[in-house]
Design a protein around this motif. Structure first.
Motif, PDB file in Angstrom:
ATOM      1  N   GLU A 111      -7.417  -6.222   9.549  1.00 29.06           N
ATOM      2  CA  GLU A 111      -6.371  -6.581  10.506  1.00 29.06           C
ATOM      3  C   GLU A 111      -4.992  -6.499   9.883  1.00 29.06           C
ATOM      4  O   GLU A 111      -4.014  -6.132  10.546  1.00 29.06           O
ATOM      5  CB  GLU A 111      -6.614  -8.002  11.043  1.00 29.06           C
ATOM      6  N   GLU A 112      -4.906  -6.821   8.588  1.00 30.26           N
ATOM      7  CA  GLU A 112      -3.603  -6.790   7.906  1.00 30.26           C
ATOM      8  C   GLU A 112      -3.070  -5.369   7.767  1.00 30.26           C
ATOM      9  O   GLU A 112      -1.871  -5.126   7.929  1.00 30.26           O
ATOM     10  CB  GLU A 112      -3.717  -7.455   6.531  1.00 30.26           C
ATOM     11  N   MET A 113      -3.960  -4.415   7.469  1.00 30.45           N
ATOM     12  CA  MET A 113      -3.528  -3.023   7.386  1.00 30.45           C
ATOM     13  C   MET A 113      -3.104  -2.517   8.765  1.00 30.45           C
ATOM     14  O   MET A 113      -2.096  -1.815   8.904  1.00 30.45           O
ATOM     15  CB  MET A 113      -4.654  -2.162   6.812  1.00 30.45           C
ATOM     16  N   LEU A 114      -3.867  -2.862   9.791  1.00 29.31           N
ATOM     17  CA  LEU A 114      -3.497  -2.483  11.148  1.00 29.31           C
ATOM     18  C   LEU A 114      -2.143  -3.061  11.548  1.00 29.31           C
ATOM     19  O   LEU A 114      -1.345  -2.390  12.219  1.00 29.31           O
ATOM     20  CB  LEU A 114      -4.558  -2.967  12.141  1.00 29.31           C
ATOM     21  N   ALA A 115      -1.879  -4.282  11.137  1.00 33.33           N
ATOM     22  CA  ALA A 115      -0.594  -4.910  11.457  1.00 33.33           C
ATOM     23  C   ALA A 115       0.559  -4.124  10.863  1.00 33.33           C
ATOM     24  O   ALA A 115       1.621  -3.972  11.491  1.00 33.33           O
ATOM     25  CB  ALA A 115      -0.583  -6.356  10.948  1.00 33.33           C
ATOM     26  N   GLN A 116       0.376  -3.597   9.652  1.00 32.79           N
ATOM     27  CA  GLN A 116       1.414  -2.782   9.030  1.00 32.79           C
ATOM     28  C   GLN A 116       1.623  -1.495   9.827  1.00 32.79           C
ATOM     29  O   GLN A 116       2.765  -1.045  10.008  1.00 32.79           O
ATOM     30  CB  GLN A 116       1.020  -2.446   7.583  1.00 32.79           C
ATOM     31  N   ALA A 117       0.542  -0.889  10.303  1.00 33.41           N
ATOM     32  CA  ALA A 117       0.663   0.340  11.094  1.00 33.41           C
ATOM     33  C   ALA A 117       1.386   0.071  12.410  1.00 33.41           C
ATOM     34  O   ALA A 117       2.238   0.866  12.845  1.00 33.41           O
ATOM     35  CB  ALA A 117      -0.724   0.919  11.359  1.00 33.41           C
ATOM     36  N   LYS A 118       1.050  -1.036  13.043  1.00 36.04           N
ATOM     37  CA  LYS A 118       1.674  -1.371  14.322  1.00 36.04           C
ATOM     38  C   LYS A 118       3.175  -1.588  14.165  1.00 36.04           C
ATOM     39  O   LYS A 118       3.948  -1.284  15.081  1.00 36.04           O
ATOM     40  CB  LYS A 118       1.014  -2.620  14.909  1.00 36.04           C
ATOM     41  N   LYS A 119       3.593  -2.105  13.036  1.00 38.62           N
ATOM     42  CA  LYS A 119       5.025  -2.307  12.792  1.00 38.62           C
ATOM     43  C   LYS A 119       5.776  -0.979  12.789  1.00 38.62           C
ATOM     44  O   LYS A 119       6.931  -0.904  13.197  1.00 38.62           O
ATOM     45  CB  LYS A 119       5.232  -3.009  11.445  1.00 38.62           C
ATOM     46  N   LYS A 120       5.115   0.068  12.305  1.00 38.79           N
ATOM     47  CA  LYS A 120       5.764   1.380  12.226  1.00 38.79           C
ATOM     48  C   LYS A 120       5.889   2.054  13.588  1.00 38.79           C
ATOM     49  O   LYS A 120       6.785   2.868  13.795  1.00 38.79           O
ATOM     50  CB  LYS A 120       4.961   2.305  11.297  1.00 38.79           C
ATOM     51  N   PHE A 121       4.979   1.736  14.489  1.00 38.42           N
ATOM     52  CA  PHE A 121       4.936   2.421  15.782  1.00 38.42           C
ATOM     53  C   PHE A 121       4.859   1.394  16.919  1.00 38.42           C
ATOM     54  O   PHE A 121       3.895   1.363  17.679  1.00 38.42           O
ATOM     55  CB  PHE A 121       3.719   3.355  15.839  1.00 38.42           C
TER      56      PHE A 121
ATOM     57  N   TYR B 215       0.816  -1.216   0.000  1.00 37.98           N
ATOM     58  CA  TYR B 215       0.000   0.000   0.000  1.00 37.98           C
ATOM     59  C   TYR B 215       0.852   1.270   0.000  1.00 37.98           C
ATOM     60  O   TYR B 215       0.605   2.202  -0.771  1.00 37.98           O
ATOM     61  CB  TYR B 215      -0.928  -0.020   1.210  1.00 37.98           C
ATOM     62  N   ASP B 216       1.863   1.309   0.861  1.00 44.25           N
ATOM     63  CA  ASP B 216       2.681   2.528   0.988  1.00 44.25           C
ATOM     64  C   ASP B 216       3.451   2.858  -0.281  1.00 44.25           C
ATOM     65  O   ASP B 216       3.768   4.028  -0.527  1.00 44.25           O
ATOM     66  CB  ASP B 216       3.662   2.390   2.150  1.00 44.25           C
ATOM     67  N   ARG B 217       3.732   1.862  -1.084  1.00 43.43           N
ATOM     68  CA  ARG B 217       4.465   2.116  -2.329  1.00 43.43           C
ATOM     69  C   ARG B 217       3.652   2.965  -3.300  1.00 43.43           C
ATOM     70  O   ARG B 217       4.210   3.666  -4.147  1.00 43.43           O
ATOM     71  CB  ARG B 217       4.837   0.793  -3.010  1.00 43.43           C
ATOM     72  N   PHE B 218       2.345   2.889  -3.171  1.00 47.25           N
ATOM     73  CA  PHE B 218       1.461   3.637  -4.064  1.00 47.25           C
ATOM     74  C   PHE B 218       0.880   4.883  -3.408  1.00 47.25           C
ATOM     75  O   PHE B 218       0.756   5.930  -4.049  1.00 47.25           O
ATOM     76  CB  PHE B 218       0.312   2.726  -4.535  1.00 47.25           C
ATOM     77  N   PHE B 219       0.499   4.788  -2.127  1.00 43.72           N
ATOM     78  CA  PHE B 219      -0.289   5.844  -1.502  1.00 43.72           C
ATOM     79  C   PHE B 219       0.423   6.571  -0.365  1.00 43.72           C
ATOM     80  O   PHE B 219      -0.200   7.314   0.388  1.00 43.72           O
ATOM     81  CB  PHE B 219      -1.613   5.267  -0.996  1.00 43.72           C
ATOM     82  N   ASN B 220       1.733   6.372  -0.257  1.00 42.44           N
ATOM     83  CA  ASN B 220       2.515   7.138   0.721  1.00 42.44           C
ATOM     84  C   ASN B 220       3.849   7.552   0.109  1.00 42.44           C
ATOM     85  O   ASN B 220       4.863   7.630   0.798  1.00 42.44           O
ATOM     86  CB  ASN B 220       2.738   6.326   2.002  1.00 42.44           C
TER      87      ASN B 220
ATOM     88  N   GLY C 269     -10.109   4.274   9.602  1.00 38.50           N
ATOM     89  CA  GLY C 269      -9.448   3.740   8.415  1.00 38.50           C
ATOM     90  C   GLY C 269      -7.996   4.158   8.382  1.00 38.50           C
ATOM     91  O   GLY C 269      -7.507   4.677   7.385  1.00 38.50           O
ATOM     92  N   VAL C 270      -7.284   3.925   9.475  1.00 39.38           N
ATOM     93  CA  VAL C 270      -5.888   4.385   9.584  1.00 39.38           C
ATOM     94  C   VAL C 270      -4.966   3.679   8.604  1.00 39.38           C
ATOM     95  O   VAL C 270      -3.884   4.166   8.285  1.00 39.38           O
ATOM     96  CB  VAL C 270      -5.378   4.213  11.034  1.00 39.38           C
ATOM     97  N   GLY C 271      -5.397   2.521   8.097  1.00 38.44           N
ATOM     98  CA  GLY C 271      -4.585   1.809   7.110  1.00 38.44           C
ATOM     99  C   GLY C 271      -3.227   1.424   7.644  1.00 38.44           C
ATOM    100  O   GLY C 271      -3.094   0.891   8.747  1.00 38.44           O
ATOM    101  N   THR C 272      -2.191   1.739   6.895  1.00 38.37           N
ATOM    102  CA  THR C 272      -0.822   1.402   7.291  1.00 38.37           C
ATOM    103  C   THR C 272      -0.196   2.452   8.199  1.00 38.37           C
ATOM    104  O   THR C 272       0.990   2.371   8.508  1.00 38.37           O
ATOM    105  CB  THR C 272       0.068   1.237   6.043  1.00 38.37           C
ATOM    106  N   GLY C 273      -0.978   3.442   8.597  1.00 36.09           N
ATOM    107  CA  GLY C 273      -0.454   4.480   9.484  1.00 36.09           C
ATOM    108  C   GLY C 273       0.270   5.600   8.784  1.00 36.09           C
ATOM    109  O   GLY C 273       1.032   6.342   9.416  1.00 36.09           O
TER     110      GLY C 273
END
Length: 203
Positions: free
Chosen positions: A73-83, A17-22, A49-53
């Protein structure tokens, strides 16, 4: 679109996701979304809808009381990895049915979510409900003004990929105009006006 389909779509989107929208213009738009927001220490902020954070990277998270939700849950998991070491509160939740109290947040932030949920009107209504009096809603999303014939034809196909290119913010706002809202800003920030920055104060 429906919640089950969206879960499947964003399970596959989450790693890339971040490769396209961040990146590039999307990153610039996210930065612009918050450049005039005067957060105060201790403000309660909800990200629906925090997505990947991606948005969390643009604000002073250590000064704020932040709740971040997403249906995937998968998008939330990506956000949690960042923080991983912050006091951010992450939770799996449906924006259309927030299990949160009325008027609980000073700011409610919604990036690229109203065009994704099955019922944008219900999601918007829930966002208003949990925003405090004098609080603000900050929205970054794609909205159609006068859809072309081509857009109308391909809209069902794009919806199947997880997003609506024919959503009208004006119709959403008008439907909820009786909820004591004050539109502070509504302007183009990306791709010739396809994506807009919207700020609303709850009176």
């Amino acid at each position: 679109m429906n919640n089950r389909w969206n879960k499947w779509v964003y399970r596959w989107w989450s790693p890339v996701y971040d490769r396209f929208f961040n990146k590039g213009p999307f990153l610039k738009a996210r930065q612009e979304l918050f450049n005039d927001v005067n957060f105060h220490e201790g403000d309660k902020v909800l990200f629906v809808g925090v997505g990947t954070g991606a948005d969390l990277e643009q604000i002073p998270i250590d000064l704020l009381d932040i709740t971040a939700i997403d249906y995937s849950e998968e998008m939330l998991a990506q956000a949690k990895k960042k923080f991983p070491t912050t006091s951010l509160f992450f939770q799996q939740m449906d924006t259309q049915q927030l299990t949160l109290p009325d008027e609980a947040f000073d700011y409610v932030v919604a990036s690229l979510i109203l065009s994704v949920v099955p019922d944008s009107h219900k999601a918007f209504e829930e966002m208003v409900r949990v925003t405090r009096s004098k609080g603000q809603m900050i929205i970054f999303d794609k909205f159609a003004s006068k859809p072309s014939i081509i857009k109308k034809l391909i809209r069902p196909v794009i919806k199947a990929l997880g997003t609506d290119i024919g959503l009208s913010f004006e119709k959403i706002y008008e439907k909820h105009s009786g909820m004591k809202l004050n539109l502070l800003e509504n302007r183009a920030v990306l791709f010739g006006g396809m994506y807009r920055k919207i700020k609303i104060r709850k009176n």
